[in-house]
Design a protein around this motif. Sequence first.
Motif, PDB file in Angstrom:
ATOM      1  N   MET A  62       6.772  -7.822  -3.982  1.00 29.66           N
ATOM      2  CA  MET A  62       6.647  -7.690  -2.523  1.00 29.66           C
ATOM      3  C   MET A  62       6.386  -6.239  -2.107  1.00 29.66           C
ATOM      4  SD  MET A  62       6.951 -10.578  -1.003  1.00 29.66           S
ATOM      5  CE  MET A  62       7.575 -12.209  -1.243  1.00 29.66           C
ATOM      6  N   HIS A  63       7.121  -5.302  -2.696  1.00 26.72           N
ATOM      7  CA  HIS A  63       6.947  -3.902  -2.305  1.00 26.72           C
ATOM      8  C   HIS A  63       5.551  -3.396  -2.640  1.00 26.72           C
ATOM      9  CE1 HIS A  63       7.233  -2.096  -6.348  1.00 26.72           C
ATOM     10  NE2 HIS A  63       8.130  -3.036  -6.608  1.00 26.72           N
ATOM     11  N   GLU A  64       4.961  -3.909  -3.719  1.00 32.82           N
ATOM     12  CA  GLU A  64       3.605  -3.525  -4.089  1.00 32.82           C
ATOM     13  C   GLU A  64       2.608  -4.041  -3.041  1.00 32.82           C
ATOM     14  OE1 GLU A  64       0.501  -4.100  -7.836  1.00 32.82           O
ATOM     15  OE2 GLU A  64       2.397  -5.204  -7.841  1.00 32.82           O
ATOM     16  N   MET A  65       2.807  -5.268  -2.602  1.00 31.93           N
ATOM     17  CA  MET A  65       1.921  -5.855  -1.593  1.00 31.93           C
ATOM     18  C   MET A  65       2.036  -5.100  -0.269  1.00 31.93           C
ATOM     19  SD  MET A  65       2.472  -9.878  -2.420  1.00 31.93           S
ATOM     20  CE  MET A  65       0.954 -10.524  -1.729  1.00 31.93           C
ATOM     21  N   VAL A  66       3.272  -4.827   0.147  1.00 37.09           N
ATOM     22  CA  VAL A  66       3.485  -4.100   1.405  1.00 37.09           C
ATOM     23  C   VAL A  66       2.835  -2.729   1.324  1.00 37.09           C
ATOM     24  CG1 VAL A  66       5.236  -2.995   2.867  1.00 37.09           C
ATOM     25  CG2 VAL A  66       5.582  -5.344   2.065  1.00 37.09           C
ATOM     26  N   ASN A  67       3.037  -2.036   0.225  1.00 33.90           N
ATOM     27  CA  ASN A  67       2.453  -0.712   0.041  1.00 33.90           C
ATOM     28  C   ASN A  67       0.930  -0.757   0.149  1.00 33.90           C
ATOM     29  OD1 ASN A  67       2.690   2.131  -0.664  1.00 33.90           O
ATOM     30  ND2 ASN A  67       1.768   1.554  -2.628  1.00 33.90           N
ATOM     31  N   GLU A  68       0.311  -1.730  -0.508  1.00 34.38           N
ATOM     32  CA  GLU A  68      -1.148  -1.811  -0.482  1.00 34.38           C
ATOM     33  C   GLU A  68      -1.667  -2.195   0.905  1.00 34.38           C
ATOM     34  OE1 GLU A  68      -3.003  -3.790  -3.740  1.00 34.38           O
ATOM     35  OE2 GLU A  68      -1.863  -2.638  -5.206  1.00 34.38           O
ATOM     36  N   ILE A  69      -0.941  -3.021   1.618  1.00 32.82           N
ATOM     37  CA  ILE A  69      -1.340  -3.378   2.980  1.00 32.82           C
ATOM     38  C   ILE A  69      -1.285  -2.141   3.873  1.00 32.82           C
ATOM     39  CG2 ILE A  69      -0.640  -4.648   5.064  1.00 32.82           C
ATOM     40  CD1 ILE A  69       0.268  -6.923   3.106  1.00 32.82           C
ATOM     41  N   LEU A  70      -0.196  -1.391   3.767  1.00 33.13           N
ATOM     42  CA  LEU A  70      -0.015  -0.224   4.640  1.00 33.13           C
ATOM     43  C   LEU A  70      -0.973   0.915   4.318  1.00 33.13           C
ATOM     44  CD1 LEU A  70       3.874  -0.162   4.983  1.00 33.13           C
ATOM     45  CD2 LEU A  70       2.176  -1.047   6.611  1.00 33.13           C
TER      46      LEU A  70
END
Length: 107
Positions: A62-70
């Motif tokens: 999840m943190h990887e996805m959030v980071n890439e979105i941001l």
Amino acid sequence: MNERNGMMAQQFEQLFTHMLPAIQSKKTEFHLYGYSTVTNEDIWAYCVQRKWRKKDIIAMRMHEMVNEILYVSPAEFMTYTQIEEQRGSNWFSDLNSEELQILLKPR
């Protein structure tokens, strides 16, 4: 649609729901930069189809996805949308076959 595809669609829908706060934050940022037509779904589609196309999205953290979105920049997002728009458009759709033959006829 088979059972496996149905499960994948449900997992993607759940991921989208979990990522929605990050996606909405990115959408707000884009709107501040003047890209007011960008939607949550546009950002999600960009991430799935471009950023994560070679990754196992279901296995991502999840943190990887959030980071890439941001970290999606307006420039890279707009470049992607323009390329996709050009791929999908048929520049000669207004021409009939006779006009197209005249246009493409070698001289």
